[in-house]
Design an enzyme around this catalytic site. Structure first.
Site, PDB file in Angstrom:
ATOM      1  N   ASP A 170      43.337  58.493  54.194  1.00  0.00           N
ATOM      2  CA  ASP A 170      44.780  58.459  54.435  1.00  0.00           C
ATOM      3  C   ASP A 170      45.197  59.801  55.021  1.00  0.00           C
ATOM      4  OD1 ASP A 170      47.370  57.607  54.515  1.00  0.00           O
ATOM      5  OD2 ASP A 170      47.796  58.033  52.406  1.00  0.00           O
ATOM      6  N   GLY A 193      38.497  49.335  43.012  1.00  0.00           N
ATOM      7  CA  GLY A 193      39.705  49.469  42.215  1.00  0.00           C
ATOM      8  C   GLY A 193      39.671  50.726  41.361  1.00  0.00           C
ATOM      9  N   HIS A 201      31.847  34.966  56.753  1.00  0.00           N
ATOM     10  CA  HIS A 201      31.181  33.741  56.298  1.00  0.00           C
ATOM     11  C   HIS A 201      30.376  33.061  57.408  1.00  0.00           C
ATOM     12  CE1 HIS A 201      30.302  31.205  53.072  1.00  0.00           C
ATOM     13  NE2 HIS A 201      31.508  30.963  52.592  1.00  0.00           N
ATOM     14  N   ASP A 253      26.349  34.093  53.364  1.00  0.00           N
ATOM     15  CA  ASP A 253      26.773  33.057  52.416  1.00  0.00           C
ATOM     16  C   ASP A 253      27.072  33.699  51.064  1.00  0.00           C
ATOM     17  OD1 ASP A 253      24.285  33.095  50.755  1.00  0.00           O
ATOM     18  OD2 ASP A 253      23.380  32.334  52.602  1.00  0.00           O
TER      19      ASP A 253
END
Length: 551
Positions: free
Chosen positions: A418, A493, A521, A525
């Site tokens: 940032d 997180g 995708h 997978d």
């Protein structure tokens, strides 16, 4: 011999222009380099010179028409074919009588008595795929004496703030852009008046070349030394309004002078250009004229409401409109391209951080002795590289046509930073060959450069997978968007102390971090992503396992 004059390239990306004024008529005798027409693009008004001497036979466009680049502009009958004959003695005598262009400006005086060379500084390539930049700050002003390699201007691209140095010493002539303007790569940025290098001026005089003085219109008016007797029959029309004098508006029945960009703004705002008074050269309607008309119209429409409810704020007072530029514009384009072309799927899991946090606490003083700050990110990056060695598909990229899959041997791992100009994702190259200390050192250097707005462009290119540490700010879970053309990205997180059961059924406090993966995708997978994540987390939950791979 009759030939067509083909309208040449008049600017990068310019495919058409508006014919403002013919400076000649059919039947006129013209000289080589004599201005023939004045045309207007989105960026500037330009005079088109003749390539050969001869007689104009047909003008293919009327004033006000749109002319296409690389299409015939007019036809002419050339004099004596296209071959160039030696200058006669009489012509040579007349040429000697014409003094070369002299520059008596203060900038010329700063360079001494030696004849000056006037040249435009062309904005160079400043990054892969960069075609324009925003002028952030001029470090010089017109008339300043500058040295070679001195920083002249700071510009901001989609990725970073870059300083542009001078190529030569000299005096700054004209700054072609104001702060906040958008400058195009490979276009003139400013003009420079400098002393000629050894033999440079002599070579110019012997070749009869031209002395050019930059004009504020971002173009050059060249005064050549070569004259011809037939000039008396075809006077050059570009001298009828000397530089700095007022030029009356050009009146074209049913037309107004405005660039295509200005016409587009007026069309979007349902404005009639005929009702707007142009303040530009020859009555040209500028962008600020259209914006002023919009402001005036808004004030007129709001007047009754203001009188009726003086204390009621208007809608315009509650809205602030700003242009999307720089890093923000680049991120918008990148995210749209990613979510519209890559089918995302997500995998989340809990990572027990206790052992990794304890290891960092033990190593932190050792790194500080060497002047390096140790965060948890170098461990995440190194563990990710070790896992990629076992799952090459995660470090691959699919081409735009989805017909080829490229596997990368190097693990160039990106991490989000940032900065004051927005979110950047630099990457560390060849992590598979680096130690945790090497990674921490490079991260510290890259983050410092990024936050100063001086990050090198090569740090922003060539990434193969990315990490976003949202937990540093406070998020727990996220669905990260893949940094196209990469195949995967992980969001970390924040670490929380949460109660968990041990295998014996006891409740203990553990440091837990949520791990959130997004994958392409088309090539990955769900089972592969889960297996890859399990291996990566195993290195982080028991960091001593990484010792197995030391070389």
């Amino acid at each position: 011999m009759t030939i067509d004059f083909i309208l040449p390239d008049i600017g990068e990306g310019i495919v058409e222009c508006e014919l403002l004024e013919w400076l000649v008529s059919e039947g006129d005798v013209i000289e080589e380099d004599q201005p023939v027409a004045e045309v207007m693009t989105d960026k500037a008004t330009v005079q088109i010179p003749a390539m050969h001497s001869g007689t104009v036979t047909k003008l293919y466009y009327k004033e006000g028409d749109i002319a296409a680049v690389h299409a015939p502009l007019f036809a002419m009958e050339t004099t004596g074919g296209l071959s160039t004959e030696p200058t006669s003695t009489a012509d040579a005598t007349q040429e000697d009588a014409v003094p070369p262009h002299q520059d008596d400006s203060p900038a010329q005086e700063n360079l001494g008595d030696q004849e000056a060379v006037h040249e435009d500084f062309i904005l160079p390539d400043i990054g892969e795929g960069i075609i324009e930049c925003e002028i952030v700050k001029w470090n010089v002003k017109e008339g300043d004496l500058i040295a070679e390699d001195q920083s002249v201007v700071e510009v901001m691209t989609d990725k970073a703030v870059v300083e542009i140095p001078a190529k030569h010493s000299g005096v700054v002539g004209t700054l072609y852009y104001a702060q906040g303007d958008i400058a195009k790569v490979h276009s003139p940025l400013f003009s420079l008046i400098r002393k000629p290098e050894t033999g440079e001026l002599k070579g110019q005089e012997s070749a009869g070349s031209e002395y050019c003085e930059p004009l504020a219109a971002n173009q050059n008016m060249c005064h050549g030394k070569s004259e011809n007797n037939s000039r008396d029959n075809a006077p050059v029309k570009d001298d009828k309004w000397p530089s700095g004098d007022f030029e009356p508006p050009v009146v074209i029945p049913g037309k107004v002078l405005a660039s295509p960009a200005v016409r587009r703004i007026a069309r979007e705002q349902s404005l009639d250009l005929g009702d707007i008074k142009g303040t530009g050269k020859k009555g040209r309607i500028l962008k600020q004229d259209v914006l002023a008309q919009l402001t005036k119209g808004a004030k007129d429409s709001n007047t009754p409401t203001l009188k009726e409810m003086p204390n009621q704020p208007q809608e315009n007072d509650r809205v602030k409109t700003v242009k999307v530029r720089g890093v923000q514009a680049a991120m918008a384009k990148q995210m749209v391209a990613s979510v519209s072309t890559i089918p995302h799927f997500t995998v989340s899991d809990e990572l027990v951080m206790d052992n990794l946090i304890a290891l960092r606490q033990r190593l932190k003083p050792v790194f500080e002795e060497k002047g390096v700050k140790l965060s948890l990110m170098p461990f995440f990056i190194k563990a990710l590289s070790l896992a990629l060695s076992e799952f090459e598909i995660i470090n691959s990229q699919l081409n735009d046509d989805a017909t080829e899959l490229r596997y990368f041997y190097d693990h160039n791992i990106g991490f989000a930073v940032d900065t004051k100009i927005g979110l950047l994702v630099p990457n560390i190259k060849q992590v598979q060959q680096l130690s945790i200390f090497d990674i921490a050192t490079q991260m510290q250097e890259i983050i410092d450069e990024a936050r100063k707005g001086q990050i090198a462009s090569h740090h922003l290119k060539g990434g193969t997978i990315s990490i976003s540490n949202i937990g540093a700010i406070g998020g727990i879970t996220a669905t990260p968007v893949i940094n196209k053309p990469e195949a995967a990205i992980v969001a970390l997180g924040k670490t929380q102390s949460l109660p968990r059961f041990t295998p014996k059924g006891e409740v203990v406090a553990q440091q837990i971090m949520m791990i959130n993966w997004s994958g392409d995708h088309r090539i990955i997978d769900g089972a592969t992503m889960v297996k890859f994540n399990n291996l990566w987390m195993s290195y982080l939950q028991a960091p001593e396992k990484m010792l197995m791979h030391l070389r």
